[in-house]
Design a protein around this motif. Structure first.
Motif, PDB file in Angstrom:
ATOM      1  N   GLU A   1      -6.856  -2.642  -1.006  1.00 21.93           N
ATOM      2  CA  GLU A   1      -7.963  -2.284   0.009  1.00 21.93           C
ATOM      3  C   GLU A   1      -9.079  -3.759   0.107  1.00 21.93           C
ATOM      4  O   GLU A   1      -9.377  -4.053   0.968  1.00 21.93           O
ATOM      5  CB  GLU A   1      -8.500  -0.958  -0.286  1.00 21.93           C
TER       6      GLU A   1
ATOM      7  N   VAL B   1       0.916  -1.286  -0.003  1.00 23.24           N
ATOM      8  CA  VAL B   1       0.200   0.046  -0.218  1.00 23.24           C
ATOM      9  C   VAL B   1       0.775   1.272   0.113  1.00 23.24           C
ATOM     10  O   VAL B   1       0.574   2.469  -0.468  1.00 23.24           O
ATOM     11  CB  VAL B   1      -0.898   0.122   1.229  1.00 23.24           C
TER      12      VAL B   1
ATOM     13  N   GLN C   1      -7.212   0.759  -4.393  1.00 23.41           N
ATOM     14  CA  GLN C   1      -8.472   0.101  -4.095  1.00 23.41           C
ATOM     15  C   GLN C   1      -8.359  -1.470  -4.248  1.00 23.41           C
ATOM     16  O   GLN C   1      -9.058  -2.040  -3.282  1.00 23.41           O
ATOM     17  CB  GLN C   1      -9.684   0.884  -4.962  1.00 23.41           C
TER      18      GLN C   1
ATOM     19  N   GLN D   1      -4.453  -0.214   5.186  1.00 23.17           N
ATOM     20  CA  GLN D   1      -4.230   0.672   4.461  1.00 23.17           C
ATOM     21  C   GLN D   1      -3.581   1.892   5.375  1.00 23.17           C
ATOM     22  O   GLN D   1      -2.765   2.953   5.102  1.00 23.17           O
ATOM     23  CB  GLN D   1      -5.261   1.403   3.719  1.00 23.17           C
TER      24      GLN D   1
ATOM     25  N   GLN E   1     -12.508   8.508   4.057  1.00 28.22           N
ATOM     26  CA  GLN E   1     -12.542   7.294   4.842  1.00 28.22           C
ATOM     27  C   GLN E   1     -12.995   7.591   6.241  1.00 28.22           C
ATOM     28  O   GLN E   1     -12.536   8.530   6.711  1.00 28.22           O
ATOM     29  CB  GLN E   1     -11.119   6.684   4.896  1.00 28.22           C
TER      30      GLN E   1
END
Length: 548
Positions: free
Chosen positions: A110, A94, A107, A116, A145
Motif C-alpha cells: 500500500e 496485493v 501495508q 489495493q 479504509q
C-alpha cells in the motif's frame, strides 16, 4: 504459513528437470521467498533471476507476499522485481498478500502505491480473499479504509458476505454485517441467492443459519447491528446481585448447610460467568463488564451500607466519618481524571536524521517489528504501546485495567494511584467499623457464638468479607505500583524502555537489587512532582523563562 500455498502439486516431470526447476516450474528463488529475507538475498547475490515465473506465471515476489515475508518482498524489489506482474489468474501482489493475511506486507505494498482494490480475473478483490481465508485482522483493517465498499461483487455477483457464509465463519459474518450501513444479508448473486440461502443449503451449521436470521430481524427492527445491551448489562450486575443473594440466603435459611451450598453455587456461577473471561461470550467478543461490575458494585454498595446501616450503629465516630467523606471526594475526583484521555499517541518515532520512521523501516530491518504498530501505522515513540482492547496507542502505557475498562497511561497514572489509595482507605474504614460493631455486639451477647453474631447482620457481614478481600487486593496493587515506579519503569515497560516479557504482580520487575534506596526515592519523587505537585519551583521558573 508457507505450507498453505504450495501443496498437492504433481511430482516434477522431465521438462521441469530440463529447466532446472521442480513442481510446476518453481525455482529455488520461489522456495526461498517462502522462507526468510536472508535466504532471498543470498540467492539474489548469487545471480538468481528475479523475473523467473512458474507455470502459473507466479513470480518469487508473489510467493514472498503469500508467505507474509515482508523482508523478502523488500529484497526482491531492491533487485528489480516487477511490482505489477500478474499471474495466470490476474492476481497481483496485493491479492497474494491478502491470502497470507500479513498486515505488514499489505501495508508495505500500500505504501508503494499498489492499487489495493484491483480485481483478478474472477472479479475478486483483496476483501474477498481475506474473508475466504478468515484473516480477521486484515478484514478489520480493510473495513477502516475510507474507500471500502462492503457490497462489492465478483464475476459471480458474490459479496464478501457470501464467501464468509460459504466458509461457515460466523465471526467474519458478524464483523462484516456490523460494519455495513445496509444489510449484506439481502445481496443476491447471479443465481438470485442471498447469504442466508447459502447458509440454509448444503452442510452449514444450524447455529450460523439461526444467527443470520436473527441479525436480519434486528436489522429490520432497528436498522443496525450491535452488541445487545443485555450481553454487557448482565455481567455488569451479576457480582452485585450475587453478593446480595448470598446475604439474603444467610438471613433466610436456618439450615447452615443449605445456605453454604447455595452461596457456593452463586459464588462459582458469578466467578466463571461474569468475572473470569476478559471477553464476553457473545460473538462480538466485546470487553467483559464483569470485573467493572465487581469493582463499582463493591464500592457503591459498601458506601451505602456503611453510611446507612453501619455508621448509625457505631455513632458517634466523628473523625473516621469525616475522613471517609474526604476519601469519597478524592475517589470521585480521581475517578473523573482516570476516565479522561489516558494519553493517546499520535506521534511516531524519528531516526537519527530527524525523519519519521514507518513501514519502510520495518521491511528494511532498520526497525524491529515489535517497534511498529500495524494497526495505527506508526513507529512506537518512547514507552508507547498499542492496547488491543482499546484499539489505540498510548504514551507511557502502564496497563489496561480490566476493573475500570480503560487504559492507565501517562496522563492518568497519577489519578489511578490516588483512586486506589482512596479505595484502600475506604475499605479500611469499613473493615474497622464492622469489627468495632461486631466486637461490641459480642460483648453484650456473650452467649452467642461468633458465627451467630455475624449472622445478625448478613449485609454488613458479607461486605466485611468483600472489603477484607478488596483490602488485600488494593494493598498488593499499591505496593506493586510503588515498586515499579521506584524502579523508573511501568507495568509494561522496564526502566530501559524495553517491553517486559512477563507481567504480573510477582515477576513484572526486572531491576530488583540493582537500584539503591536513594535511586528509588528519586524516581518516586519525580513521579510525585509530575502528577501531584505541578506548581513546584522548577515548573514556576520554567514558566517565567518562557514568558520572558
Amino acid at each position: 504459513m508457507t505450507g498453505d500455498f504450495v501443496i498437492n502439486e504433481p511430482r516434477p516431470g522431465a521438462n521441469d528437470r530440463e529447466r532446472g526447476s521442480t513442481w510446476h516450474g518453481i525455482s529455488e528463488l520461489h522456495r526461498a521467498a517462502l522462507g526468510s529475507a536472508n535466504d532471498v538475498r543470498s540467492l539474489l547475490l548469487k545471480g538468481a533471476d528475479v523475473t523467473v515465473k512458474n507455470n502459473f506465471e507466479e513470480t518469487a515476489l508473489h510467493y514472498a507476499c503469500q508467505a507474509g515475508n515482508w523482508g523478502g518482498v523488500f529484497q526482491l524489489l531492491l533487485f528489480g522485481a516487477n511490482l505489477y506482474d500478474l499471474d495466470k489468474g490476474g492476481r497481483s501482489c496485493v491479492h497474494h498478500a491478502a491470502r497470507s493475511g500479513c498486515l505488514l506486507t499489505f501495508q508495505y505494498l500500500e505504501f508503494l502505491g499498489v492499487n489495493q482494490w484491483q480485481r483478478d480475473k474472477k472479479g475478486r478483490t483483496v476483501l474477498h480473499l481475506a474473508v475466504e481465508h478468515g484473516h480477521i485482522e486484515l478484514i478489520k483493517y480493510l473495513i477502516k479504509q475510507k474507500d471500502i465498499d462492503l457490497h462489492v461483487k465478483d464475476n459471480k455477483q458474490r459479496t464478501a458476505m457470501h464467501d464468509a457464509v460459504l466458509q461457515g465463519n460466523r465471526d467474519v459474518c458478524w464483523i462484516l454485517e456490523c460494519a455495513s450501513e445496509d444489510s449484506l444479508l439481502n445481496d443476491k448473486d447471479q443465481g438470485g441467492k442471498t447469504p442466508i440461502d447459502y447458509a440454509t443449503s448444503g452442510t452449514k451449521s444450524l447455529q450460523l443459519v439461526k444467527a443470520l436470521r436473527r441479525w436480519q430481524r434486528i436489522r429490520m427492527l432497528s436498522g443496525r447491528l450491535e452488541v445487545p445491551k443485555i450481553s454487557w448489562i448482565f455481567p455488569l450486575i451479576t457480582p452485585s446481585i450475587s453478593t446480595l443473594l448470598i446475604a439474603l440466603n444467610i438471613w433466610y435459611f436456618n439450615s447452615r448447610l443449605v445456605a453454604i451450598f447455595l452461596n457456593l453455587f452463586i459464588f462459582f456461577f458469578a466467578y466463571f460467568y461474569a468475572m473470569r473471561p476478559h471477553r464476553l461470550w457473545h460473538i462480538s467478543r466485546a470487553p467483559n463488564t464483569g470485573l467493572l461490575g465487581w469493582f463499582f458494585g463493591s464500592v457503591i454498595l459498601s458506601l451505602l451500607i456503611y453510611f446507612t446501616l453501619l455508621l448509625p450503629k457505631i455513632w458517634p465516630d466523628f473523625g473516621y466519618t469525616i475522613f471517609s467523606l474526604l476519601m469519597v471526594l478524592l475517589f470521585t475526583l480521581s475517578l473523573r481524571s482516570v476516565y479522561a484521555d489516558p494519553g493517546v499517541s499520535d506521534d511516531t518515532k524519528f531516526d537519527a536524521d530527524g525523519n519519521p520512521m514507518g513501514i519502510i523501516d520495518v521491511v528494511s530491518a532498520r526497525l524491529r517489528k515489535c517497534e511498529y504498530c500495524s494497526r495505527c501505522k506508526t513507529a512506537y515513540p518512547r514507552r508507547t504501546k498499542h492496547c488491543r482492547l482499546c484499539d489505540c496507542c498510548y504514551k507511557g502505557l502502564d496497563h489496561h485495567c480490566l476493573f475500570l475498562m480503560t487504559c492507565i497511561a501517562i496522563k492518568n497514572h497519577g489519578a489511578f494511584l490516588a483512586m486506589i489509595f482512596s479505595v484502600f482507605i475506604a475499605q479500611f474504614s469499613y473493615v474497622r467499623g464492622s469489627l468495632m460493631y461486631f466486637w461490641s455486639y459480642s460483648q453484650s451477647n456473650a452467649e452467642m457464638s461468633y458465627l451467630e453474631v455475624l449472622g445478625t447482620e448478613p449485609l454488613i457481614s458479607v461486605y466485611l468479607a468483600v472489603n477484607m478481600l478488596g483490602l488485600w487486593w488494593t494493598f498488593t496493587l499499591l505496593l506493586f505500583q510503588i515498586k515499579v515506579i521506584s524502579e523508573g519503569g511501568t507495568t509494561c515497560f522496564l526502566p530501559n524502555d524495553e517491553l517486559r516479557t512477563r507481567i504480573d504482580c510477582i515477576h513484572a520487575t526486572g531491576t530488583i537489587g540493582e537500584l539503591t534506596v536513594k535511586q528509588r526515592l528519586r524516581n518516586l519523587k519525580q513521579f510525585i512532582n509530575y502528577y501531584y505537585l505541578p506548581q513546584n519551583k522548577e515548573d514556576v521558573t520554567l514558566r517565567k523563562l518562557q514568558q520572558v
